[in-house]
Design an enzyme around this catalytic site. Structure first.
Site, PDB file in Angstrom:
ATOM      1  N   CYS A  74      -8.021  -1.649   3.568  1.00 13.70           N
ATOM      2  CA  CYS A  74      -8.799  -2.591   4.374  1.00 13.70           C
ATOM      3  C   CYS A  74      -9.651  -1.827   5.378  1.00 13.70           C
ATOM      4  O   CYS A  74      -9.143  -1.002   6.130  1.00 13.70           O
ATOM      5  CB  CYS A  74      -7.850  -3.542   5.099  1.00 13.70           C
TER       6      CYS A  74
ATOM      7  N   HIS B 213       0.863  -1.183   0.000  1.00 13.28           N
ATOM      8  CA  HIS B 213       0.000   0.000   0.000  1.00 13.28           C
ATOM      9  C   HIS B 213       0.895   1.227   0.000  1.00 13.28           C
ATOM     10  O   HIS B 213       2.056   1.169   0.398  1.00 13.28           O
ATOM     11  CB  HIS B 213      -0.961  -0.034   1.189  1.00 13.28           C
TER      12      HIS B 213
HETATM   13  N1  COA Z   1     -19.255 -15.656   4.000  1.00 14.38           N
HETATM   14  C1  COA Z   1     -20.518 -15.338   4.353  1.00 14.38           C
HETATM   15  N2  COA Z   1     -21.021 -15.526   5.573  1.00 14.38           N
HETATM   16  C2  COA Z   1     -20.202 -16.096   6.492  1.00 14.38           C
HETATM   17  C3  COA Z   1     -18.898 -16.463   6.188  1.00 14.38           C
HETATM   18  C4  COA Z   1     -18.411 -16.228   4.876  1.00 14.38           C
HETATM   19  N3  COA Z   1     -17.185 -16.549   4.513  1.00 14.38           N
HETATM   20  N4  COA Z   1     -18.330 -16.978   7.284  1.00 14.38           N
HETATM   21  C5  COA Z   1     -19.259 -16.961   8.244  1.00 14.38           C
HETATM   22  N5  COA Z   1     -20.386 -16.420   7.780  1.00 14.38           N
HETATM   23  C6  COA Z   1     -21.653 -16.217   8.479  1.00 14.38           C
HETATM   24  C7  COA Z   1     -22.065 -17.409   9.297  1.00 14.38           C
HETATM   25  O1  COA Z   1     -22.753 -18.336   8.495  1.00 14.38           O
HETATM   26  C8  COA Z   1     -22.963 -16.780  10.322  1.00 14.38           C
HETATM   27  O2  COA Z   1     -24.203 -16.446   9.736  1.00 14.38           O
HETATM   28  P1  COA Z   1     -25.560 -16.403  10.584  1.00 14.38           P
HETATM   29  O3  COA Z   1     -25.393 -15.314  11.587  1.00 14.38           O
HETATM   30  O4  COA Z   1     -26.590 -16.117   9.548  1.00 14.38           O
HETATM   31  O5  COA Z   1     -25.658 -17.765  11.219  1.00 14.38           O
HETATM   32  C9  COA Z   1     -22.281 -15.465  10.609  1.00 14.38           C
HETATM   33  O6  COA Z   1     -21.492 -15.171   9.436  1.00 14.38           O
HETATM   34  C10 COA Z   1     -21.370 -15.533  11.828  1.00 14.38           C
HETATM   35  O7  COA Z   1     -20.489 -16.613  11.677  1.00 14.38           O
HETATM   36  P2  COA Z   1     -19.139 -16.706  12.504  1.00 14.38           P
HETATM   37  O8  COA Z   1     -18.402 -17.921  12.086  1.00 14.38           O
HETATM   38  O9  COA Z   1     -19.439 -16.532  13.975  1.00 14.38           O
HETATM   39  O10 COA Z   1     -18.383 -15.479  11.934  1.00 14.38           O
HETATM   40  P3  COA Z   1     -17.896 -14.158  12.662  1.00 14.38           P
HETATM   41  O11 COA Z   1     -19.025 -13.296  13.015  1.00 14.38           O
HETATM   42  O12 COA Z   1     -16.929 -14.548  13.715  1.00 14.38           O
HETATM   43  O13 COA Z   1     -17.122 -13.445  11.436  1.00 14.38           O
HETATM   44  C11 COA Z   1     -15.867 -13.665   9.410  1.00 14.38           C
HETATM   45  C12 COA Z   1     -15.999 -14.077  10.845  1.00 14.38           C
HETATM   46  C13 COA Z   1     -14.539 -14.193   8.936  1.00 14.38           C
HETATM   47  C14 COA Z   1     -16.990 -14.273   8.599  1.00 14.38           C
HETATM   48  C15 COA Z   1     -15.953 -12.123   9.288  1.00 14.38           C
HETATM   49  O14 COA Z   1     -15.146 -11.534  10.264  1.00 14.38           O
HETATM   50  C16 COA Z   1     -15.543 -11.641   7.933  1.00 14.38           C
HETATM   51  O15 COA Z   1     -16.238 -11.848   6.953  1.00 14.38           O
HETATM   52  N6  COA Z   1     -14.399 -10.979   7.799  1.00 14.38           N
HETATM   53  C17 COA Z   1     -13.901 -10.533   6.517  1.00 14.38           C
HETATM   54  C18 COA Z   1     -12.999  -9.375   6.692  1.00 14.38           C
HETATM   55  C19 COA Z   1     -12.508  -8.845   5.380  1.00 14.38           C
HETATM   56  O16 COA Z   1     -13.017  -9.089   4.311  1.00 14.38           O
HETATM   57  N7  COA Z   1     -11.445  -8.035   5.469  1.00 14.38           N
HETATM   58  C20 COA Z   1     -10.879  -7.378   4.345  1.00 14.38           C
HETATM   59  C21 COA Z   1     -10.048  -8.247   3.495  1.00 14.38           C
HETATM   60  S1  COA Z   1      -8.580  -8.800   4.285  1.00 14.38           S
HETATM   61 ZN    ZN Z   2      -4.398  -4.657   0.636  1.00 21.66          ZN
END
Ligand code: COA
Ligand code: ZN
Length: 309
Positions: free
Chosen positions: A240, A209
Site C-alpha cells: 500500500c 503481507h
Molecule cells: N474515485 C475517483 N475520484 C474520487 C473518488 C473515487 N472513488 N472519490 C472522490 N473522488 C474525487 C472527488 O470527486 C473530488 O474530485 P474533484 O476535486 O474533481 O471535485 C476529489 O476526488 C476530492 O474528493 P473528496 O471526497 O474530498 O476526496 P478526498 O480528497 O478526501 O480523497 C479518497 C478521498 C478516498 C477519494 C482518496 O483518499 C482515495 O482515493 N484513496 C484511495 C487510497 C487507496 O487506494 N489506498 C490503497 C488501497 S487500500
Molecule cells: Zn494488501
C-alpha cells in the site's frame, strides 16, 4: 486430517500494481488477469476505483473492468472502492463485486482515505448497503488488523469492532488484513479465534503481507484456525502506497503449493501460474516470485525435459 477446498483471491492486479514505479498498460493488466484465470484462479481483485490523484496506477479502472467482463465472463472480478463515488464509478463500468477498505485505526484511515475511523466505518457501511441493494457481491477489508505503521500495535477490540460492523452491514467476506506484514503465527491464531466469535468462518478471509518472511506461516496459522479464504498476489508483488514499510503480499504460488502439499485443493495449476509470473516480470522489469520460485521453475524445467525426452 485437514483438507477440502481453499478459496484464493489473487489481488495482484490491484494490490500488486498500485504501488509500482513502472506504468503497466491496460492491455498488460488484462493479459495478467487472463493468465491468472487460465491457471485456474477463480477470484481476482482487478483494480480500484479510487482518486486517480491518490493512486495514478489505477486510473484506468473504468477501461479495464468492461474488458475483463467481456473476456472472462465466468471470473469473479472484484474492485476496491473507498466510498460511494467509487461504487458509482464501479457500477457504471459493470463491476459485479466490490471491496470496501476500513482500517482499524484512526491515523491509517486518515492517511489512506482522508477520513477518521468513525466516518470511514459509516462510509464503508453505506457503500456495502448500497452495493447489496444493487445486487453486487461484497468484501470488506479490515486493514492494519495487527500493527499500524502510525499507531503501533492495533488493539484487538478495534479489529473486532470493525469486523463486526462490516459483518452487520452484510459484507459477504470480511478480510482481515496484515497491511504491513507485522503479524506472527501465534498472534494470527489468537486474533482469528476471537474474530470467529463475531464472524462465521464462511465469511472470514485473511490478507497477509510478507515483510518479515512470515506470510506462509501466518497463512498456515489461519488455516488451522479454520479460515479457508485467502488473498495472495502472484509473484508476491504488492503493498500500500500509504502504509510505509509494507512489502509484497504472500505469493499465490507459495500458498497454492502449501495447500496442495497439505491436502487442500485450490483449482490452481502451479506451472500455469509461472506463466503469469514470467509475464509480470517482463512488465515490471525485475525478478519476482515468492519463496518457492527457484524450486518451482526447476520443476517446470524437469517436467518440460521429461515430456520432450
Ligand atoms: N474515485 C475517483 N475520484 C474520487 C473518488 C473515487 N472513488 N472519490 C472522490 N473522488 C474525487 C472527488 O470527486 C473530488 O474530485 P474533484 O476535486 O474533481 O471535485 C476529489 O476526488 C476530492 O474528493 P473528496 O471526497 O474530498 O476526496 P478526498 O480528497 O478526501 O480523497 C479518497 C478521498 C478516498 C477519494 C482518496 O483518499 C482515495 O482515493 N484513496 C484511495 C487510497 C487507496 O487506494 N489506498 C490503497 C488501497 S487500500
Ligand atoms: Zn494488501
Amino acid at each position: 486430517m485437514m483438507g477440502g477446498p481453499l478459496y484464493i483471491t489473487d489481488v495482484s492486479p490491484r494490490d500488486g500494481l498500485q504501488n509500482q514505479q513502472i506504468a503497466v498498460s491496460t492491455d498488460a493488466k488484462l493479459q495478467l488477469i487472463r493468465l491468472l484465470a487460465a491457471a485456474g484462479v477463480q477470484s481476482i481483485e482487478a483494480t480500484s476505483f479510487v482518486s486517480p490523484k491518490a493512486v495514478p496506477q489505477m486510473a484506468d479502472a473504468a477501461d479495464l473492468v468492461p474488458r475483463v467482463s467481456a473476456a472472462l465472463p465466468e471470473l469473479r472480478a472484484s474492485v476496491l472502492v473507498p466510498n460511494l463515488k467509487g461504487l458509482e464509478r464501479a457500477v457504471a463500468a459493470g463491476a459485479q463485486e466490490i471491496a470496501v477498505v476500513l482500517s482499524a485505526t484512526e491515523t491509517m484511515n486518515r492517511r489512506n482515505i482522508n477520513m477518521g475511523l468513525d466516518q470511514a466505518t459509516e462510509v464503508s457501511e453505506q457503500t456495502l448497503i448500497e452495493a447489496r441493494r444493487l445486487g453486487l457481491r461484497t468484501r470488506a477489508y479490515v486493514a492494519v488488523a495487527f500493527d499500524c505503521p502510525f499507531e503501533g500495535p492495533t488493539p484487538l477490540d478495534a479489529v473486532l469492532q470493525a469486523a463486526q460492523r462490516m459483518h452487520a452491514a452484510g459484507a459477504g467476506e470480511i478480510v482481515i488484513a496484515d497491511t504491513i506484514g507485522a503479524a506472527s503465527p501465534g498472534q494470527v491464531k489468537q486474533r482469528l479465534a476471537a474474530l470467529l466469535q463475531v464472524v462465521p468462518s464462511e465469511h472470514l478471509g485473511v490478507h497477509f503481507h510478507d515483510t518479515r518472511g512470515m506470510g506462509v506461516a501466518n497463512a498456515w496459522a489461519a488455516l488451522e484456525a479454520g479460515v479457508r479464504r485467502f488473498d495472495a498476489s502472484v509473484g508476491g508483488i504488492g503493498g500500500c502506497p500509504f502504509a510505509p514499510g509494507a512489502a509484497g503480499n504472500v505469493a499465490t504460488e507459495d500458498l497454492v503449493l502449501m495447500a496442495g502439499q497439505s491436502g487442500f485443493s485450490t483449482g490452481i495449476d502451479l506451472f500455469d501460474l509461472l506463466d503469469a509470473i514470467d509475464f509480470a516480470e517482463q512488465q515490471l522489469q525485475r525478478s519476482l516470485g515468492g519463496r518457492a520460485i527457484t524450486w518451482l521453475r526447476r520443476q517446470r524445467e524437469m517436467h518440460t525435459q521429461a515430456s520432450h525426452g
